[in-house]
Design a protein around this motif. Structure first.
Motif, mmCIF file in Angstrom:
data_model
loop_
_atom_site.group_PDB
_atom_site.id
_atom_site.type_symbol
_atom_site.label_atom_id
_atom_site.label_comp_id
_atom_site.label_asym_id
_atom_site.label_seq_id
_atom_site.Cartn_x
_atom_site.Cartn_y
_atom_site.Cartn_z
ATOM 1 N N LEU A 100 20.589 27.198 -16.230
ATOM 2 C CA LEU A 100 20.398 26.490 -17.581
ATOM 3 C C LEU A 100 19.034 27.510 -18.111
ATOM 4 O O LEU A 100 18.223 27.788 -17.216
ATOM 5 C CB LEU A 100 19.934 25.108 -17.354
ATOM 6 C CG LEU A 100 21.246 24.304 -17.126
ATOM 7 C CD1 LEU A 100 20.623 22.811 -16.744
ATOM 8 C CD2 LEU A 100 22.237 24.369 -18.047
ATOM 9 N N TRP B 220 15.654 27.241 -20.930
ATOM 10 C CA TRP B 220 14.792 26.405 -21.634
ATOM 11 C C TRP B 220 14.823 26.798 -23.058
ATOM 12 O O TRP B 220 14.457 27.964 -23.296
ATOM 13 C CB TRP B 220 13.394 26.373 -21.072
ATOM 14 C CG TRP B 220 12.488 25.308 -21.895
ATOM 15 C CD1 TRP B 220 11.784 25.498 -22.789
ATOM 16 C CD2 TRP B 220 12.898 23.963 -21.634
ATOM 17 N NE1 TRP B 220 11.305 24.082 -23.392
ATOM 18 C CE2 TRP B 220 11.824 23.197 -22.722
ATOM 19 C CE3 TRP B 220 13.427 22.965 -21.079
ATOM 20 C CZ2 TRP B 220 11.541 22.156 -23.043
ATOM 21 C CZ3 TRP B 220 13.485 21.589 -21.196
ATOM 22 C CH2 TRP B 220 12.614 21.137 -22.412
ATOM 23 N N MET C 125 14.836 21.374 -24.952
ATOM 24 C CA MET C 125 15.926 20.940 -23.811
ATOM 25 C C MET C 125 16.611 22.238 -22.977
ATOM 26 O O MET C 125 16.515 23.497 -23.365
ATOM 27 C CB MET C 125 17.365 20.439 -24.429
ATOM 28 C CG MET C 125 17.037 19.203 -25.282
ATOM 29 S SD MET C 125 18.554 18.440 -25.875
ATOM 30 C CE MET C 125 19.052 17.413 -24.692
ATOM 31 N N TRP C 126 17.013 21.879 -21.779
ATOM 32 C CA TRP C 126 17.791 22.752 -20.966
ATOM 33 C C TRP C 126 19.074 22.888 -21.534
ATOM 34 O O TRP C 126 19.864 21.944 -22.057
ATOM 35 C CB TRP C 126 17.843 22.426 -19.580
ATOM 36 C CG TRP C 126 16.717 22.385 -18.926
ATOM 37 C CD1 TRP C 126 15.769 21.155 -18.399
ATOM 38 C CD2 TRP C 126 15.812 23.524 -18.125
ATOM 39 N NE1 TRP C 126 14.453 21.869 -17.945
ATOM 40 C CE2 TRP C 126 14.455 23.142 -17.898
ATOM 41 C CE3 TRP C 126 16.215 24.897 -18.315
ATOM 42 C CZ2 TRP C 126 13.768 23.948 -17.081
ATOM 43 C CZ3 TRP C 126 15.366 25.819 -17.602
ATOM 44 C CH2 TRP C 126 14.177 25.332 -17.101
ATOM 45 N N VAL C 127 19.530 24.168 -21.894
ATOM 46 C CA VAL C 127 20.944 24.297 -22.299
ATOM 47 C C VAL C 127 21.555 25.667 -21.482
ATOM 48 O O VAL C 127 21.081 26.318 -20.788
ATOM 49 C CB VAL C 127 20.833 25.141 -23.721
ATOM 50 C CG1 VAL C 127 19.962 23.776 -24.727
ATOM 51 C CG2 VAL C 127 20.043 26.178 -23.934
ATOM 52 N N PHE D 298 20.066 25.048 -11.140
ATOM 53 C CA PHE D 298 20.256 23.478 -10.717
ATOM 54 C C PHE D 298 21.268 23.038 -10.077
ATOM 55 O O PHE D 298 22.340 23.375 -10.343
ATOM 56 C CB PHE D 298 19.839 22.838 -12.075
ATOM 57 C CG PHE D 298 18.783 23.012 -12.827
ATOM 58 C CD1 PHE D 298 17.660 22.175 -12.738
ATOM 59 C CD2 PHE D 298 18.743 23.895 -14.106
ATOM 60 C CE1 PHE D 298 16.519 22.186 -13.442
ATOM 61 C CE2 PHE D 298 17.527 24.301 -14.785
ATOM 62 C CZ PHE D 298 16.534 23.358 -14.408
ATOM 63 N N LEU E 85 21.575 18.446 -12.689
ATOM 64 C CA LEU E 85 21.282 18.730 -13.863
ATOM 65 C C LEU E 85 20.239 17.851 -14.366
ATOM 66 O O LEU E 85 20.345 16.448 -14.318
ATOM 67 C CB LEU E 85 22.511 18.841 -15.099
ATOM 68 C CG LEU E 85 23.757 19.771 -14.565
ATOM 69 C CD1 LEU E 85 24.638 19.675 -15.515
ATOM 70 C CD2 LEU E 85 22.995 21.322 -14.571
ATOM 71 N N ASN F 90 17.364 15.905 -19.369
ATOM 72 C CA ASN F 90 17.043 16.493 -20.876
ATOM 73 C C ASN F 90 18.044 17.876 -20.679
ATOM 74 O O ASN F 90 17.561 19.041 -21.314
ATOM 75 C CB ASN F 90 15.760 16.855 -20.942
ATOM 76 C CG ASN F 90 14.974 17.888 -20.067
ATOM 77 O OD1 ASN F 90 15.520 17.895 -18.870
ATOM 78 N ND2 ASN F 90 13.868 18.336 -20.454
ATOM 79 N N THR F 91 19.235 17.845 -20.326
ATOM 80 C CA THR F 91 20.321 18.768 -20.647
ATOM 81 C C THR F 91 21.293 18.656 -21.711
ATOM 82 O O THR F 91 21.674 17.814 -21.727
ATOM 83 C CB THR F 91 21.051 19.290 -19.162
ATOM 84 O OG1 THR F 91 20.273 19.319 -18.115
ATOM 85 C CG2 THR F 91 22.102 20.306 -19.428
ATOM 86 N N ARG F 92 21.119 19.703 -22.542
ATOM 87 C CA ARG F 92 22.224 19.378 -23.637
ATOM 88 C C ARG F 92 23.453 19.391 -23.165
ATOM 89 O O ARG F 92 23.911 20.243 -22.441
ATOM 90 C CB ARG F 92 22.046 20.534 -24.777
ATOM 91 C CG ARG F 92 22.845 20.362 -26.159
ATOM 92 C CD ARG F 92 22.629 21.339 -27.062
ATOM 93 N NE ARG F 92 22.440 22.729 -26.812
ATOM 94 C CZ ARG F 92 21.823 23.447 -27.748
ATOM 95 N NH1 ARG F 92 21.325 23.265 -28.811
ATOM 96 N NH2 ARG F 92 21.908 24.864 -27.378
ATOM 97 N N ARG G 173 24.875 17.359 -21.221
ATOM 98 C CA ARG G 173 24.904 17.241 -19.762
ATOM 99 C C ARG G 173 26.352 16.419 -19.170
ATOM 100 O O ARG G 173 26.895 17.052 -18.161
ATOM 101 C CB ARG G 173 23.639 16.220 -19.355
ATOM 102 C CG ARG G 173 23.591 16.218 -17.997
ATOM 103 C CD ARG G 173 22.178 15.119 -17.693
ATOM 104 N NE ARG G 173 21.981 14.990 -16.254
ATOM 105 C CZ ARG G 173 22.634 14.209 -15.441
ATOM 106 N NH1 ARG G 173 23.648 13.432 -16.063
ATOM 107 N NH2 ARG G 173 22.348 14.291 -14.297
#
Length: 184
Positions: A74, A76, A82-84, A163, A166, A169-171, A173
């Protein structure tokens, strides 16, 4: 741009989305499909509809890169906090996969063996009485190198990490967990 022009743009975008979606889904098998809807401002609607009318995708193409251990890469994204997944906008003349590969190199600095389409999301975009949609293709790839280096020319991506679990705050998720559960 008048309101009638906005309707025309939305219709044009929808036609391009259909072409892109069917091109992707006809060329690949064994991928997950999701749908989601965004309510946006008129200005944002216009921007996204233009993107879709050009490429079929409002948010470009992305890659779900994994290690054999199941860890997922992921990045940032400062703009959304967010993490994407690594990915971004389609350039003229680029395929979705070429976009995904270029963005992976810029945002994480690694190489990966692409295995096909992992997720196809129909993304509906609404603004009052106007609506259109586009496809969000996520390709899956096995990492060939794992040392990460961010070199994002847009400055939006500031970190990259592997990760096993996950972050909250993962888009997207829930969709990524479903993909990983289906994959591993």
């Amino acid at each position: 741009m008048t309101l009638d022009d906005l309707w025309f743009l939305a219709t044009e975008a929808e036609q391009r989305a259909e072409q892109a979606y069917h091109g992707l889904t006809d060329a690949h098998t064994q991928f997950l499909e999701f749908s989601r809807t965004y309510d946006v401002s008129r200005r944002r609607f216009r921007t996204l509809a233009r993107r879709v009318s050009e490429s079929g995708a409002p948010y470009g193409a992305h890659t779900a890169v994994y290690r054999p251990s199941g860890e997922l890469l992921l990045v940032w994204h400062e703009g959304v906090d967010m993490w994407v997944l690594p990915g971004g906008g389609v350039r003229d003349g680029e395929s979705f996969r070429e976009t995904a590969e270029r963005e992976l190199g810029e945002e994480a600095g690694i190489e990966a063996e692409y295995e096909g389409l992992g997720i196809a999301t129909r993304t509906a975009i609404q603004c009052g009485e106007y609506s259109t949609w586009g496809v969000l293709p996520v390709f899956e790839a096995k990492a060939e190198t794992t040392a990460l280096m961010v070199n994002d020319p847009d400055g939006e991506i500031t970190d990259a990490k592997w990760f096993a679990e996950l972050p909250e705050n993962t888009r997207d998720r829930e969709q990524l967990c479903a993909w990983r559960d289906d994959r591993f």
